[in-house]
Every structure is written in structure tokens, then in C-alpha cells.
Motif scaffolding. Structure first.
Motif, PDB file in Angstrom:
ATOM      1  N   GLU A   1       0.828  -1.207   0.000  1.00  0.00           N
ATOM      2  CA  GLU A   1       0.000   0.000   0.000  1.00  0.00           C
ATOM      3  C   GLU A   1       0.863   1.257   0.000  1.00  0.00           C
ATOM      4  O   GLU A   1       0.539   2.242  -0.671  1.00  0.00           O
ATOM      5  CB  GLU A   1      -0.930  -0.013   1.224  1.00  0.00           C
ATOM      6  N   HIS A   2       1.968   1.205   0.743  1.00  0.00           N
ATOM      7  CA  HIS A   2       2.867   2.368   0.817  1.00  0.00           C
ATOM      8  C   HIS A   2       3.539   2.601  -0.532  1.00  0.00           C
ATOM      9  O   HIS A   2       3.685   3.743  -0.980  1.00  0.00           O
ATOM     10  CB  HIS A   2       3.902   2.136   1.910  1.00  0.00           C
TER      11      HIS A   2
ATOM     12  N   GLU B   1       2.381   1.835  -3.479  1.00  0.00           N
ATOM     13  CA  GLU B   1       1.380   2.387  -4.389  1.00  0.00           C
ATOM     14  C   GLU B   1       1.138   3.866  -4.110  1.00  0.00           C
ATOM     15  O   GLU B   1       0.974   4.658  -5.046  1.00  0.00           O
ATOM     16  CB  GLU B   1       0.083   1.584  -4.253  1.00  0.00           C
ATOM     17  N   LEU B   2       1.133   4.229  -2.831  1.00  0.00           N
ATOM     18  CA  LEU B   2       0.929   5.634  -2.481  1.00  0.00           C
ATOM     19  C   LEU B   2       2.110   6.490  -2.931  1.00  0.00           C
ATOM     20  O   LEU B   2       1.931   7.591  -3.479  1.00  0.00           O
ATOM     21  CB  LEU B   2       0.720   5.772  -0.972  1.00  0.00           C
TER      22      LEU B   2
ATOM     23  N   LEU C   1       2.038   7.095  -6.517  1.00  0.00           N
ATOM     24  CA  LEU C   1       0.963   8.011  -6.887  1.00  0.00           C
ATOM     25  C   LEU C   1       1.338   9.471  -6.637  1.00  0.00           C
ATOM     26  O   LEU C   1       1.077  10.345  -7.471  1.00  0.00           O
ATOM     27  CB  LEU C   1      -0.316   7.650  -6.118  1.00  0.00           C
TER      28      LEU C   1
END
Length: 283
Positions: free
Chosen positions: A103-104, A106-107, A110
């Protein structure tokens, strides 16, 4: 009957010794000046404690058979409980870590951007991808794994000079090269596997500090300890206890070679305890 009782006493005494040591090791501050052997000793103590618990059942079965059902049941329960808690802790910790890292990543993909000219910033250090995020206080960290990277905030770039930035990047690269993530994951699994009343948070904190100190030593070999110390001060004006300890360690030379060798030998001796107990019980 004296033989089985004596054997059980030796196993339990060794177990108590190795599991009790993590309450004492955080007080051994001299290990901070030799983080490599220090971490090896921590691993040895942890693995030896688990091994003693796992050997309780086989040793009891070999020495008592079915003549001592209470002792046998206690040993089987201890080993079964340790296996169950290790498996559960390993699954929970590993799954949670990998989910949060993904998740990190992907963030960061982004909202971040690639750091231009990383080769010039890193000097002779071969870096993975370096991402910069616009928001946040001055900070730097690494995301290990298959798609590993180093993450900086824009505030870090604004505050540090080239030499300090090289030292910070070398520190994070040291974490990645030495796979400190796996080491810390192991200690987290063992920490969570221990029943809550027996956990020692200061032990886990000390292991994290030793990992940071070891990455500092790696960076020191690649850049300069003065640049790294300046970077730590620049990134943390209100220094935490950990940062303060790291700065003080950078100002001191590493422990002498003979001391590091002695701690390494001690770690190997601790690892031998479970085997020695088993051999003694079965002889």
C-alpha cells in the motif's frame, strides 16, 4: 525418578535463562558500539530460547516415556504452544508487513516523483529507485522487497547539502543491502509470539536501535560520519532519544576487534545451549 526430574530441571533452567536474557541485554549499552555482533547475540538468545521450548517435549519423551504423565504433558503443551504461537505470529506479522508495504509503494508511486541525478547524489553508492514526496517533515526511509526503493521528503532535500544527502542515502542503502527488514521481522515475530505479560518492549526498541547503528556504520564506510551526524541533526532539530544515541555513537570509535570477537563467540555459545541440554538429558 531423579534422572527425569533432573533433566526437566536443566531444560527449564536453560529455557528460563535464555528467555530472561532479553530483559538484561537492553542494559548492555556497550553492544551499541558493535551493532553487528550485538545483533548476532540478540538473534542467538532469541533462537536459543525458542529451541529450548521446542526441545522440551522430545527430551521429556526420550527420558521419561509414559512413566511421568504430568511431566510429559507439561513438556508437550509447552512445545505445542510455542509452535502454535510462532506459526500464528509469523503469519500475522508477515501478512501485515507485506500488505502495508505494498500500500505504501502504491501511495509513493501516486504522489511521489523520481529524484533526478541519483548517481551524482549518491557518489559511489549504487542506489535503487529514489522517490521524493512533496509533503512531510524532513525524513528518509526505505521500502525493502522485490521492488525496493528509498523515499525522501522534499523537506529533506531542502534542508541537506550534497554531502549530507549522500550520507543519508548510504544509510538507507545499508538497510537494504543488509536486509535489515528480515532481521527486524524475525524479532517482531518472536516478540509477538511471546505471551503479552512476558514481552519486553525495550528489547524490541534496542534491536531497532542496533539496526540503525549498523546502517550508520555501513554509511560511515561509504561516506563520512561527520556528514551523517550533520544530516541527523539537520533532519531532527528536536532529536529523539534514538537519534541522540546514534549521534553519540558516531562520535565514538567502534568497539575493539577483540571485544567484537568475544561477543561473537558468546553468541555462538548461547546457540549451543539447547543442543548441550538435549545431549546432557539423553546421555
Amino acid at each position: 525418578m531423579a534422572g527425569p526430574v533432573l533433566t526437566a530441571s536443566v531444560v527449564l533452567a536453560a529455557l528460563a535463562l535464555t528467555l530472561g536474557a532479553p530483559r538484561l541485554l537492553p542494559r548492555w549499552r556497550a553492544l551499541r558500539r558493535m551493532p553487528g555482533p550485538g545483533l548476532l547475540l540478540w538473534q542467538a538468545v532469541s533462537v536459543a530460547g525458542v529451541a529450548c521450548a521446542l526441545l522440551a517435549a522430545p527430551v521429556a519423551v526420550s527420558t521419561t516415556g509414559l512413566d511421568q504423565p504430568l511431566l510429559l504433558g507439561l513438556a508437550l503443551a509447552l512445545s505445542a504452544l510455542m509452535v502454535a504461537r510462532l506459526l500464528l505470529s509469523g503469519h500475522q506479522v508477515g501478512t501485515d508487513l507485506r500488505r502495508r508495504r505494498q500500500e505504501h509503494r502504491e501511495l509513493v508511486d501516486l504522489v511521489g516523483r523520481r529524484l533526478d541525478d541519483t548517481s551524482a547524489a549518491a557518489g559511489d553508492v549504487a542506489l535503487p529507485g529514489v522517490a521524493v514526496i512533496a509533503q512531510g517533515n524532513p525524513t528518509a526511509y526505505c521500502l525493502p522487497g522485490r521492488d525496493r526503493r528509498i523515499v525522501l521528503t522534499q523537506a529533506t532535500l531542502d534542508r541537506l547539502g550534497d554531502a549530507e544527502l549522500r550520507a543519508v542515502l548510504a544509510h538507507e542503502q545499508g538497510h537494504l543491502d543488509a536486509r535489515h527488514d528480515l532481521l527486524l521481522e524475525l524479532f517482531t515475530v518472536l516478540h509477538e509470539a511471546v505471551p503479552r505479560p512476558l514481552r519486553v518492549p525495550s528489547a524490541l526498541a534496542e534491536v531497532h536501535l542496533l539496526a540503525e547503528a549498523l546502517a550508520d556504520r555501513i554509511a560511515e564506510q561509504r561516506t563520512d560520519h561527520t556528514d551523517l551526524a550533520r544530516a541527523l541533526v539537520g533532519m531532527a532539530p528536536s532529536a529523539t532519544a534514538e537519534v541522540t544515541a546514534r549521534i553519540r555513537l558516531l562520535a565514538r570509535p567502534p568497539a575493539p576487534v577483540h571485544t567484537r570477537i568475544a561477543v561473537t563467540v558468546l553468541a555462538l555459545a548461547v546457540l549451543a545451549v539447547p543442543c548441550a541440554v538435549a545431549v546432557l538429558a539423553l546421555s
